[in-house]
Design an enzyme around this catalytic site. Structure first.
Site, short mmCIF file in Angstrom:
data_model
loop_
_atom_site.label_atom_id
_atom_site.label_comp_id
_atom_site.label_asym_id
_atom_site.label_seq_id
_atom_site.Cartn_x
_atom_site.Cartn_y
_atom_site.Cartn_z
N ARG A 167 0.81 -1.22 0.00
CA ARG A 167 0.00 0.00 0.00
C ARG A 167 0.85 1.27 0.00
NH1 ARG A 167 -1.15 2.30 5.19
NH2 ARG A 167 -3.37 2.58 4.77
N ASP A 175 12.45 5.09 6.14
CA ASP A 175 12.59 3.79 5.49
C ASP A 175 13.80 3.78 4.55
OD1 ASP A 175 9.78 4.35 6.13
OD2 ASP A 175 9.37 2.38 5.30
N ASN A 211 7.77 13.44 5.24
CA ASN A 211 7.44 12.08 5.69
C ASN A 211 7.42 11.13 4.49
OD1 ASN A 211 4.92 10.78 7.95
ND2 ASN A 211 5.95 9.67 6.35
N ARG A 220 4.80 17.51 7.69
CA ARG A 220 5.65 16.88 8.69
C ARG A 220 6.84 16.19 8.02
NH1 ARG A 220 0.97 13.13 8.63
NH2 ARG A 220 1.65 11.09 7.89
N GLN A 222 10.10 13.13 9.13
CA GLN A 222 10.25 11.83 9.80
C GLN A 222 11.62 11.78 10.43
OE1 GLN A 222 9.36 8.39 7.25
NE2 GLN A 222 7.65 7.88 8.58
N ASP A 323 4.19 4.98 14.66
CA ASP A 323 2.76 5.19 14.71
C ASP A 323 2.04 3.85 14.56
OD1 ASP A 323 3.99 5.30 12.17
OD2 ASP A 323 2.37 6.43 11.28
N GLU A 525 6.75 -6.73 7.14
CA GLU A 525 7.24 -5.46 7.69
C GLU A 525 7.54 -5.57 9.18
OE1 GLU A 525 4.37 -2.33 7.52
OE2 GLU A 525 2.87 -3.41 8.67
#
Length: 551
Positions: A167, A175, A211, A220, A222, A323, A525
């Site tokens: 997704r 990442d 992000n 925002r 990260q 999150d 993940e």
């Protein structure tokens, strides 16, 4: 005593949200309406909110909005599944169509010198299949995004790169550090540099690395690991031009993270002031990528200011990368008690320390001794802050520090022992990743013993926390970045015991990944670290995985 146990019971009662807000686009606002309709139309179990915010328009926005307004809707805002799906098919390109597959420029089926120490034939075959995933993840932004950005939430990027997959159809910030580490192991140096080029382009455009490369992520950032990415590539390639290109961008990023909204001053027992960093999203509305769900959570609050404060906490927690987790909650059993902006996180400040050390190193390479000296001084100043603010001698860990409510960034807060969050999280051990800490052998050995007795070490790796809350960054889930940073920190030390623990954790984690892969044919993940070979669960979206490219 944990900070959650002594905090005010109603953190929002006097809260007024007056922080900055970065406006989003008209397209994003419209797609939030589409997402809300989808939420009303479909069963919750069949609904992925992100699918609708990632859609691209086939026609101009005003014409599409008019057609949407003409669909027959019930009182609660839902439409028939048939009408809704016909509308989506007629007016939108599917999520992901604005990315185009591109052959990686430097991919080889079995690169020369690939993982030379892996001798076991079965494990080596597995490693090569995982290596083959690069061919599935390589993308470039379509020409339509460059030519007609108003039709897309995807942001234009200058060169091809790698996406996480499933997704997640866009580049993500933190990442990318581990993507680059993997690419370097696969000898794909040019692709690794391309990722840095894309992140620098975002930084140059917005003043910070987003992000993710979507219009709805412009509010925002990260965890700031860009300097670490550049360092790893330089360490492998010796590319001085990359360092010269990156240094001005890194100075800009450092300024962003040390702007007023992201810094707080702590006055310690020795009469010293320490400027430390926090997460603070420039947003006080529902996150567009999860708007329908965020509104449901916020319905608990009746006051507009309370809702805005909660929305900022949601976005700030997304900025953290964790999150969601009880780590950010004043009341671990109540999701709406998220209070990320009132926490000085151990790991964020470790990343800032890493950035200071990296910038000093890069400045030396390009011959700017003044910048090198300034940032070396800043790194030693921050190390002192770690000892004063985050270190807990009894626990043998660094712990997050809770800020007092209503504090202004420019006003120093007096350090109080009770404001240290003494709950155990894997993030408490992330400073080991920084050479200023892992070079101190007595300290490493103390922290290693603490890790061994913490309860976080499980059969299949390091748990994220000790609280089984159902959130994806809590027990029993383990995540690869956490395993990597802690293992690498322990391994870099001179302590025989720490290196032994590092090897043990790495073997447990890799074994669990391999067992799960043999059972499912996929890489996941997150994993359940209580049970070898079982993947993780929890969170607001289905656990993500990637199917390896079998020959």
């Amino acid at each position: 005593m944990a900070a959650a146990n002594h905090s005010p019971s109603s953190p929002y009662s006097c809260a007024k949200d007056s922080g900055p807000v970065i406006p989003t686009t008209s397209l994003v606002t419209f797609l939030e309406r589409v997402q809300e309709t989808a939420f009303q139309t479909y069963e919750r179990s069949k609904f992925d909110h992100k699918d609708f915010i990632d859609l691209s328009l086939k026609f101009d926005l005003s014409t599409t909005v008019k057609a949407f307004d003409e669909i027959s809707k019930t009182e609660n805002g839902s439409v028939s599944t048939k009408d809704f799906e016909e509308f989506i098919g007629k007016w939108f390109k599917s999520a992901g169509e604005d990315l185009v597959y591109v052959e990686p420029m430097d991919f080889e089926t079995e690169p020369y010198g690939f993982l030379p120490k892996v001798e076991n034939p079965e494990v080596r075959a597995w490693a090569l299949e995982v290596h083959g995933l690069w061919k599935k993840l390589s993308r470039e932004v379509s020409s339509s995004v460059h030519d007609h950005p108003e039709l897309h939430t995807l942001l234009p990027l200058p060169v091809p790169g790698m996406i996480p997959g499933s997704r997640f159809r866009e580049v993500y910030y933190w990442d990318s550090y581990w993507v680059i580490r993997g690419l370097l192991a696969s000898k794909m140096h040019e692709t690794a540099k391309a990722i840095v080029t894309n992140l620098i382009s975002l930084l140059d455009t917005y003043g910070y690395v987003l992000n993710g490369a979507r219009a709805y992520y412009t509010n925002r950032s990260q965890p700031p690991l860009l300097s670490a990415m550049v360092y790893e590539i330089y360490n492998r390639t010796g590319d001085v031009d990359l360092v010269k290109k990156a240094l001005p961008a890194l100075l800009k990023e450092y300024q962003f993270w040390n702007s007023e909204i992201h810094t707080m001053i702590i006055h310690d027992a020795e009469n010293c002031n320490h400027s430390l960093n926090r997460y603070y999203a420039m947003w006080n509305k529902p996150r567009p990528e999860a708007s329908a769900i965020d509104k449901r959570f916020a319905s608990k609050f009746l006051n507009v200011n309370e809702k805005q404060k909660f929305y900022r906490e949601l976005a700030s927690t997304a900025e953290s990368g964790w999150d969601f987790s009880t780590r950010w909650m004043r009341n671990p059993s109540e999701f709406t008690s998220l209070s990320t902006t009132t926490i000085l996180p151990v790991d964020l400040n470790a990343f800032m320390l890493r950035m200071e050390l990296d910038i000093a190193f890069f400045a030396k390479i390009v011959g700017d001794d003044a910048i090198a000296e300034d940032f070396l001084t800043a790194s030693h100043t921050r190390k002192k802050a770690f000892n004063s603010v985050f270190w807990n001698e009894n626990m043998g860990q660094w712990v997050d520090y809770w800020l007092n409510y209503g504090a202004e960034p420019k006003e120093p807060q007096t350090w109080e022992a009770q404001n240290q969050n003494q709950n155990v999280f894997a993030s408490n051990f992330v400073p080991l990743w920084i050479d200023l800490f892992n070079s101190d052998t007595p300290l490493v050995e103390k922290v290693t013993r603490s890790l061994q007795s913490s309860g976080l070490l499980c059969a299949a790796g390091i748990a994220t926390s000790l609280t089984n809350s159902g959130h994806q960054w809590d027990f029993p889930n383990g995540w690869a970045p956490i395993q990597h940073m802690i293992v690498e920190g322990l391994w870099r030390s001179a302590s025989t015991e720490a290196r032994k623990v590092a090897r043990d954790i790495a073997e447990r984690w890799i074994r669990a990944n391999h067992v799960a892969y043999k059972k499912t044919g996929t890489m996941h993940e997150k994993y359940n670290v209580e049970k070898c070979g079982e993947y993780g669960a929890g969170g607001i979206y289905r656990p993500q995985f990637l199917t390896a490219a079998r020959n």
